[in-house]
Design a protein around this motif. Structure first.
Motif, PDB file in Angstrom:
ATOM      1  N   UNK A  95       0.809  -1.227   0.000  1.00  0.00           N
ATOM      2  CA  UNK A  95       0.000   0.000   0.000  1.00  0.00           C
ATOM      3  C   UNK A  95       0.844   1.280   0.000  1.00  0.00           C
ATOM      4  N   UNK A  96       2.005   1.258   0.661  1.00  0.00           N
ATOM      5  CA  UNK A  96       2.818   2.481   0.683  1.00  0.00           C
ATOM      6  C   UNK A  96       3.347   2.759  -0.722  1.00  0.00           C
ATOM      7  N   UNK A  97       3.799   1.712  -1.381  1.00  0.00           N
ATOM      8  CA  UNK A  97       4.281   1.828  -2.768  1.00  0.00           C
ATOM      9  C   UNK A  97       3.148   2.311  -3.690  1.00  0.00           C
ATOM     10  N   UNK A  98       1.998   1.629  -3.633  1.00  0.00           N
ATOM     11  CA  UNK A  98       0.878   1.997  -4.515  1.00  0.00           C
ATOM     12  C   UNK A  98       0.387   3.411  -4.168  1.00  0.00           C
ATOM     13  N   UNK A  99       0.326   3.701  -2.870  1.00  0.00           N
ATOM     14  CA  UNK A  99      -0.098   5.042  -2.442  1.00  0.00           C
ATOM     15  C   UNK A  99       0.803   6.126  -2.994  1.00  0.00           C
ATOM     16  N   UNK A 100       2.116   5.870  -2.980  1.00  0.00           N
ATOM     17  CA  UNK A 100       3.072   6.855  -3.508  1.00  0.00           C
ATOM     18  C   UNK A 100       2.871   7.039  -5.012  1.00  0.00           C
ATOM     19  N   UNK A 101       2.714   5.922  -5.722  1.00  0.00           N
ATOM     20  CA  UNK A 101       2.576   6.004  -7.190  1.00  0.00           C
ATOM     21  C   UNK A 101       1.254   6.651  -7.587  1.00  0.00           C
ATOM     22  N   UNK A 102       0.172   6.331  -6.863  1.00  0.00           N
ATOM     23  CA  UNK A 102      -1.131   6.953  -7.141  1.00  0.00           C
ATOM     24  C   UNK A 102      -1.050   8.446  -6.824  1.00  0.00           C
ATOM     25  N   UNK A 103      -0.451   8.777  -5.674  1.00  0.00           N
ATOM     26  CA  UNK A 103      -0.435  10.169  -5.204  1.00  0.00           C
ATOM     27  C   UNK A 103       0.345  11.096  -6.113  1.00  0.00           C
ATOM     28  N   UNK A 104       1.488  10.665  -6.591  1.00  0.00           N
ATOM     29  CA  UNK A 104       2.337  11.633  -7.288  1.00  0.00           C
ATOM     30  C   UNK A 104       1.691  12.100  -8.582  1.00  0.00           C
ATOM     31  N   UNK A 105       0.786  11.270  -9.151  1.00  0.00           N
ATOM     32  CA  UNK A 105       0.050  11.726 -10.344  1.00  0.00           C
ATOM     33  C   UNK A 105      -1.288  12.356  -9.966  1.00  0.00           C
ATOM     34  N   UNK A 106      -1.975  11.788  -8.964  1.00  0.00           N
ATOM     35  CA  UNK A 106      -3.312  12.291  -8.611  1.00  0.00           C
ATOM     36  C   UNK A 106      -3.257  13.720  -8.076  1.00  0.00           C
TER      37      UNK A 106
END
Ligand code: SF4
Ligand code: FES
Length: 254
Positions: A179-190
């Motif tokens: 989740x931390x990895x996915x959260x980072x990847x989702x966040x930096x574009x969102x």
């Protein structure tokens, strides 16, 4: 001042995913405290090779803390004892003469052992692929400055983009959650206007792919944030959950 230390190494040796694996004990002497952890492994491997034995397999590339290739669990901690530090940037001065250092691969259902300390982290790549490209034409570098973005928002996006995809968060989590990895990847574009058009599709696809590949769920243990070498904040998990809920409610599949 440069000095040398003597160590006992307990290193995980495993021929492949089907092999049971075991710890092998090695006595090291006169290890320079100026060496990085990976340089120490290089020295061990030179000795093993000279002795006609198999060198220890471990992943690495940049050795500058930017590529995300290195990583092993050192004395129970992914990337070792220094906070905010990748294994390649960890130095032997962190250890004292007489110490025993146990080195194991990152362990998670989604990360199969390839050999010794090398694990297959391609599941993280599959999550990235599921996220897809952004369709917005962002132009050249000067065009970026024509899209006004609040400094605080740009900073948050940049902090999330610092994730190097090493997988330490997964190894640190008792649920083997990514989740931390996915959260980072989702966040930096969102967080950025260029990432908004596909934000809903992206978060649904990335979270569902992570689930399908066997990563666990987040139960707010926060070990991931503690062990992340790029100090990615769990705030990104909360943002991903908000993005996911909003996207799921609006999805025609619901
Ligand atoms: S969030 Fe941190 S620990 Fe997880 S993959 Fe990214 S850099 Fe590595
Ligand atoms: S080898 Fe690139 S981050 Fe460690």
């Amino acid at each position: 001042m440069s000095r040398t230390i003597d160590l006992t190494l307990k290193v995980w040796r495993q021929g492949g995913a089907g092999d049971r694996g075991r710890f092998e004990t090695l006595a090291l002497s006169a290890i320079s405290t100026d060496m990085s952890f990976l340089e120490m492994l290089d020295v061990v491997n030179e000795q093993l090779t000279r002795d006609g034995q198999e060198p220890i397999a471990f992943d690495h590339d940049c050795r500058e803390g930017i590529c995300g290739m290195c990583g092993a669990v050192v004395n129970g901690r992914p990337h070792g004892p220094e906070r905010g530090t990748t294994l390649c940037q960890l130095h032997m001065r962190t250890f004292a003469s007489g110490d025993t250092i146990a080195i194991e691969p990152f362990r998670a259902r989604a990360f199969k052992v390839v050999k010794d300390l090398v694990v297959d982290r391609s599941a993280l790549d599959q999550v990235i692929v599921a996220g897809g490209y952004i369709a917005v034409n962002t132009g050249g570098a000067p065009d970026a400055n024509t899209t006004p973005i609040a400094a605080a928002t740009a900073e948050r996006a940049m902090d999330a983009a610092a994730c190097i995809g090493c997988g330490a968060c997964v190894a640190a989590c008792p649920n083997a959650s990514a989740m931390l990895f996915v959260g980072a990847k989702v966040s930096h574009l969102a967080l950025l206007p260029q990432g908004r058009p596909e934000a809903a599709r992206r978060v649904l696809a990335m979270v569902r792919t992570a689930d399908r590949l066997g990563f666990g769920n987040c139960t707010n243990i926060t070990e991931c944030e503690v062990e992340c070498p790029k100090e990615i904040s769990i705030v990104n998990i909360a943002r991903m959950n908000r993005e996911f809920l909003r996207a799921a409610v609006a999805s025609p599949e619901m």
